[in-house]
Design a protein around this motif. Structure first.
Motif, PDB file in Angstrom:
ATOM      1  N   PHE A 395       0.834  -1.204   0.000  1.00 29.32           N
ATOM      2  CA  PHE A 395       0.000   0.000   0.000  1.00 29.32           C
ATOM      3  C   PHE A 395       0.872   1.259   0.000  1.00 29.32           C
ATOM      4  CE2 PHE A 395      -4.389   1.433   1.067  1.00 29.32           C
ATOM      5  CZ  PHE A 395      -4.139   2.760   1.375  1.00 29.32           C
ATOM      6  N   PRO A 396       1.840   1.393   0.935  1.00 35.72           N
ATOM      7  CA  PRO A 396       2.730   2.558   0.905  1.00 35.72           C
ATOM      8  C   PRO A 396       3.599   2.616  -0.348  1.00 35.72           C
ATOM      9  CG  PRO A 396       2.830   1.504   3.048  1.00 35.72           C
ATOM     10  CD  PRO A 396       2.067   0.590   2.148  1.00 35.72           C
ATOM     11  N   ALA A 397       4.046   1.452  -0.838  1.00 28.03           N
ATOM     12  CA  ALA A 397       4.899   1.436  -2.022  1.00 28.03           C
ATOM     13  C   ALA A 397       4.154   1.943  -3.246  1.00 28.03           C
ATOM     14  CB  ALA A 397       5.430   0.026  -2.274  1.00 28.03           C
ATOM     15  N   ILE A 398       2.884   1.572  -3.370  1.00 29.92           N
ATOM     16  CA  ILE A 398       2.078   2.063  -4.492  1.00 29.92           C
ATOM     17  C   ILE A 398       1.929   3.585  -4.395  1.00 29.92           C
ATOM     18  CG2 ILE A 398      -0.268   2.100  -5.445  1.00 29.92           C
ATOM     19  CD1 ILE A 398      -0.439  -0.897  -4.745  1.00 29.92           C
ATOM     20  N   LEU A 399       1.606   4.075  -3.202  1.00 27.92           N
ATOM     21  CA  LEU A 399       1.439   5.529  -3.036  1.00 27.92           C
ATOM     22  C   LEU A 399       2.723   6.265  -3.395  1.00 27.92           C
ATOM     23  CD1 LEU A 399      -0.583   5.838   0.310  1.00 27.92           C
ATOM     24  CD2 LEU A 399      -1.440   5.708  -2.036  1.00 27.92           C
ATOM     25  N   GLU A 400       3.859   5.772  -2.922  1.00 28.55           N
ATOM     26  CA  GLU A 400       5.116   6.490  -3.131  1.00 28.55           C
ATOM     27  C   GLU A 400       5.641   6.338  -4.557  1.00 28.55           C
ATOM     28  OE1 GLU A 400       8.140   6.114  -0.218  1.00 28.55           O
ATOM     29  OE2 GLU A 400       6.790   6.484   1.470  1.00 28.55           O
ATOM     30  N   GLN A 401       5.594   5.153  -5.122  1.00 35.60           N
ATOM     31  CA  GLN A 401       6.140   4.961  -6.471  1.00 35.60           C
ATOM     32  C   GLN A 401       5.250   5.558  -7.552  1.00 35.60           C
ATOM     33  OE1 GLN A 401       8.018   1.363  -7.748  1.00 35.60           O
ATOM     34  NE2 GLN A 401       8.466   0.645  -5.666  1.00 35.60           N
ATOM     35  N   TYR A 402       3.937   5.678  -7.279  1.00 40.02           N
ATOM     36  CA  TYR A 402       3.014   6.202  -8.287  1.00 40.02           C
ATOM     37  C   TYR A 402       2.607   7.652  -8.022  1.00 40.02           C
ATOM     38  CZ  TYR A 402       2.183   1.807 -10.789  1.00 40.02           C
ATOM     39  OH  TYR A 402       2.331   0.674 -11.578  1.00 40.02           O
ATOM     40  N   GLN A 403       3.254   8.329  -7.076  1.00 43.47           N
ATOM     41  CA  GLN A 403       2.875   9.709  -6.771  1.00 43.47           C
ATOM     42  C   GLN A 403       3.233  10.656  -7.924  1.00 43.47           C
ATOM     43  OE1 GLN A 403       5.446  11.827  -3.774  1.00 43.47           O
ATOM     44  NE2 GLN A 403       6.332   9.762  -3.505  1.00 43.47           N
ATOM     45  N   GLN A 404       2.412  11.685  -8.080  1.00 50.32           N
ATOM     46  CA  GLN A 404       2.585  12.672  -9.144  1.00 50.32           C
ATOM     47  C   GLN A 404       2.870  14.048  -8.534  1.00 50.32           C
ATOM     48  OE1 GLN A 404       2.344  11.449 -12.541  1.00 50.32           O
ATOM     49  NE2 GLN A 404       2.478   9.625 -11.219  1.00 50.32           N
ATOM     50  N   SER A 405       3.407  14.931  -9.353  1.00 51.61           N
ATOM     51  CA  SER A 405       3.808  16.255  -8.857  1.00 51.61           C
ATOM     52  C   SER A 405       2.629  17.094  -8.373  1.00 51.61           C
ATOM     53  CB  SER A 405       4.563  17.022  -9.957  1.00 51.61           C
ATOM     54  OG  SER A 405       3.746  17.161 -11.112  1.00 51.61           O
ATOM     55  N   ASP A 406       1.403  16.803  -8.865  1.00 49.78           N
ATOM     56  CA  ASP A 406       0.229  17.578  -8.430  1.00 49.78           C
ATOM     57  C   ASP A 406      -0.408  17.029  -7.159  1.00 49.78           C
ATOM     58  OD1 ASP A 406      -0.888  15.236  -9.346  1.00 49.78           O
ATOM     59  OD2 ASP A 406      -2.262  16.184 -10.788  1.00 49.78           O
ATOM     60  N   GLY A 407       0.223  16.027  -6.541  1.00 48.35           N
ATOM     61  CA  GLY A 407      -0.298  15.456  -5.300  1.00 48.35           C
ATOM     62  C   GLY A 407      -1.198  14.250  -5.504  1.00 48.35           C
ATOM     63  N   SER A 408      -1.502  13.926  -6.734  1.00 50.36           N
ATOM     64  CA  SER A 408      -2.331  12.745  -7.005  1.00 50.36           C
ATOM     65  C   SER A 408      -1.461  11.487  -7.050  1.00 50.36           C
ATOM     66  CB  SER A 408      -3.088  12.909  -8.329  1.00 50.36           C
ATOM     67  OG  SER A 408      -2.170  12.943  -9.425  1.00 50.36           O
ATOM     68  N   VAL A 409      -2.110  10.354  -7.072  1.00 53.11           N
ATOM     69  CA  VAL A 409      -1.415   9.058  -7.166  1.00 53.11           C
ATOM     70  C   VAL A 409      -2.110   8.225  -8.239  1.00 53.11           C
ATOM     71  CG1 VAL A 409      -0.897   6.882  -5.989  1.00 53.11           C
ATOM     72  CG2 VAL A 409      -0.633   9.049  -4.759  1.00 53.11           C
ATOM     73  N   LEU A 410      -1.335   7.731  -9.189  1.00 55.81           N
ATOM     74  CA  LEU A 410      -1.894   6.867 -10.225  1.00 55.81           C
ATOM     75  C   LEU A 410      -2.178   5.481  -9.648  1.00 55.81           C
ATOM     76  CD1 LEU A 410       0.388   7.752 -13.281  1.00 55.81           C
ATOM     77  CD2 LEU A 410      -1.802   8.767 -12.628  1.00 55.81           C
ATOM     78  N   ILE A 411      -3.177   4.807 -10.197  1.00 56.39           N
ATOM     79  CA  ILE A 411      -3.555   3.456  -9.762  1.00 56.39           C
ATOM     80  C   ILE A 411      -2.972   2.442 -10.748  1.00 56.39           C
ATOM     81  CG2 ILE A 411      -5.484   1.865  -9.402  1.00 56.39           C
ATOM     82  CD1 ILE A 411      -5.261   3.948  -7.261  1.00 56.39           C
ATOM     83  N   PRO A 412      -2.305   1.385 -10.274  1.00 59.25           N
ATOM     84  CA  PRO A 412      -1.815   0.342 -11.186  1.00 59.25           C
ATOM     85  C   PRO A 412      -2.948  -0.184 -12.063  1.00 59.25           C
ATOM     86  CG  PRO A 412      -0.942  -0.003  -8.984  1.00 59.25           C
ATOM     87  CD  PRO A 412      -1.953   1.098  -8.876  1.00 59.25           C
ATOM     88  N   LYS A 413      -2.629  -0.488 -13.310  1.00 62.05           N
ATOM     89  CA  LYS A 413      -3.665  -0.889 -14.273  1.00 62.05           C
ATOM     90  C   LYS A 413      -4.486  -2.078 -13.793  1.00 62.05           C
ATOM     91  CE  LYS A 413      -1.514   0.952 -18.467  1.00 62.05           C
ATOM     92  NZ  LYS A 413      -0.972   0.645 -19.825  1.00 62.05           N
ATOM     93  N   VAL A 414      -3.839  -3.047 -13.121  1.00 64.87           N
ATOM     94  CA  VAL A 414      -4.563  -4.259 -12.715  1.00 64.87           C
ATOM     95  C   VAL A 414      -5.609  -3.978 -11.635  1.00 64.87           C
ATOM     96  CG1 VAL A 414      -2.687  -5.831 -13.326  1.00 64.87           C
ATOM     97  CG2 VAL A 414      -2.777  -4.845 -11.017  1.00 64.87           C
ATOM     98  N   LEU A 415      -5.572  -2.785 -11.030  1.00 66.29           N
ATOM     99  CA  LEU A 415      -6.532  -2.444  -9.984  1.00 66.29           C
ATOM    100  C   LEU A 415      -7.565  -1.420 -10.430  1.00 66.29           C
ATOM    101  CD1 LEU A 415      -4.101  -2.072  -6.911  1.00 66.29           C
ATOM    102  CD2 LEU A 415      -5.303  -4.131  -7.685  1.00 66.29           C
TER     103      LEU A 415
END
Length: 429
Positions: A395-415
């Motif tokens: 859960f933390p790894a997804i938030l940190e690795q997928y974070q964007q400069s505007d403060g959003s977080v992308l969701i992995p495609k499989v989810l």
């Protein structure tokens, strides 16, 4: 536990392997005591057998004399009649001490597992590259901004080391679990939902007791006179479910998986790399498990490792695979490989899965066997287990690795289909 016959026949090889995990002097003391108790037990068995034979001979002579109309010899004095019971009591006591001493020995590390602690661990594979992030925000900050985790109310409910997944955060957690479950079913694993309260015998069978007895939550003896505890991992439950069974050889390898929360007394970390949900007293995990023939174990380890890694790769996360040294692996395991995800906020990797091979160590403790084809003899199965996966660090790894400069977080495609979105955006305050 270990094979007593192996200690008798090749003590030097056993001592050399154990020295990868223990101080050589400690190994010598332990094996000396075990062999002394073993010899004492065998001597007592010989004396018991001789006493039983003597009593049988006396009984036959008595019966023959009666049939012949002769006066039978007077029965043995009371002291002699008690001798067998005393010998059997001594044998039981020595056997119990021997079992305790054997249960305290760790497993023999595999040949390719080196001695040492964390410093001797070896990275054997890397997947992907660390994401380039201009200004890294850690997962605690991100989860608060996105309204995913309520840490304060978690502490209010359970104390330090607990949290509440909220809103989309709860849905993301559940989406991860369902993703894992679907993939395990496709891979041929049977889905189990076991009890969360287990008998102490299950903890012993898995090799967690007696050494790590104090690391789990126990019910008081008044409530649970047989001894019960909250499971620290569903590995304990899957293995324990098959205690004292002879498995059908044609059905091996037997593949199962279970979802449970895991309960551990270990302290929640205060360091920056253990904040948030990285370490706590309760977390969700899906565990895969295999019971195999000895000759199937190598292939099973490779298959389970590839399967667990495919889940992390499916999430698009950068990770590394590490072969653990003897001193850093669980004492019950011959060989362990960790899957560790990259955490950008700390510049460190965190383990999200340990895939391990126990050989017949757990099966001996649990008395789980198979029958050789065409024969009556039984042998112990081999057991393997793997986290696939623990969510509190993914859960933390997804938030940190997928974070964007505007403060959003992308969701992995499989989810994305499970969540109905491809991006999490900050919650307006």
């Amino acid at each position: 536990m270990l094979d007593m016959e192996l200690i008798r026949k090749d003590r030097e090889a056993v001592a050399t392997a154990l020295a990868k995990r223990l101080d050589p002097a400690e190994v010598t003391r332990a094996l000396d005591e075990i062999q002394r108790l073993d010899q004492e037990r065998r001597t007592l068995i010989t004396e018991i057998d001789a006493e039983r034979q003597r009593r049988k001979a006396e009984a036959r002579a008595y019966a023959q004399a009666k049939r012949a109309g002769e006066e039978p010899q007077v029965a043995a004095p009371e002291a002699e009649r008690k001798q067998l019971a005393e010998l059997e009591s001594q044998s039981d006591e020595v056997q119990a001490r021997l079992r305790t001493a054997m249960s305290e020995l760790p497993n023999l590390p595999a040949d390719d597992v080196v001695a040492g602690g964390k410093e001797a661990n070896r990275v054997v594979k890397t997947f992907g590259e660390p994401p380039v992030i201009e200004k890294v925000r850690d997962h605690v900050e991100l989860s608060r901004a996105l309204g995913l985790v309520d840490y304060e109310r978690g502490v209010k409910l359970g104390g330090s080391g607990f949290w509440i997944y909220t809103g989309v955060g709860a849905r993301l957690e559940w989406a991860l679990l369902n993703y894992f479950i679907d993939q395990h079913i496709k891979a041929g694993y049977e889905f189990l939902l076991p009890p969360h309260l287990l008998l102490d015998s299950a903890g012993f069978a898995a090799g967690q007791f007696p050494k790590f007895y104090d690391d789990v939550y126990h019910l008081d003896r008044e409530s649970a006179p047989r001894g019960q505890f909250l499971l620290p991992t569903s590995e304990t439950a899957i293995l324990g479910a098959y205690q004292d069974e002879i498995l059908e050889t044609p059905k091996l390898p037997l593949k199962a998986f279970a979802y449970t929360p895991c309960y551990r007394r270990e302290s929640a970390g205060s360091h920056s790399d253990e904040r948030g949900t990285v370490r706590g007293h309760q977390f969700n995990k899906v565990e895969i498990f295999q019971f195999t023939l000895p000759e199937q174990a190598d292939a099973a380890l490779d298959e389970m490792l590839a399967h667990a890694e495919s889940l992390v790769e499916g999430l698009g996360l950068h990770y590394q695979r590490t072969l653990l040294s003897a001193g850093d692996a669980s004492a019950s395991m011959k060989k362990t490989l960790d899957i560790e995800v990259w955490m950008p906020s700390t510049g460190k990797y965190k383990e999200v899965s340990s895939v391990s091979w126990a050989g017949d160590y757990q099966a001996r403790r649990a008395a789980i066997r198979y029958r050789e084809p065409g024969g009556k003899q039984t042998r112990f199965v081999h057991t393997l287990n793997g986290s696939a996966l623990a969510t509190s660090r993914l859960f933390p790894a997804i938030l940190e690795q997928y974070q964007q400069s505007d403060g959003s977080v992308l969701i992995p495609k499989v989810l994305q289909d499970r969540l109905g979105t491809d991006r999490l955006t900050p919650t307006p305050r």
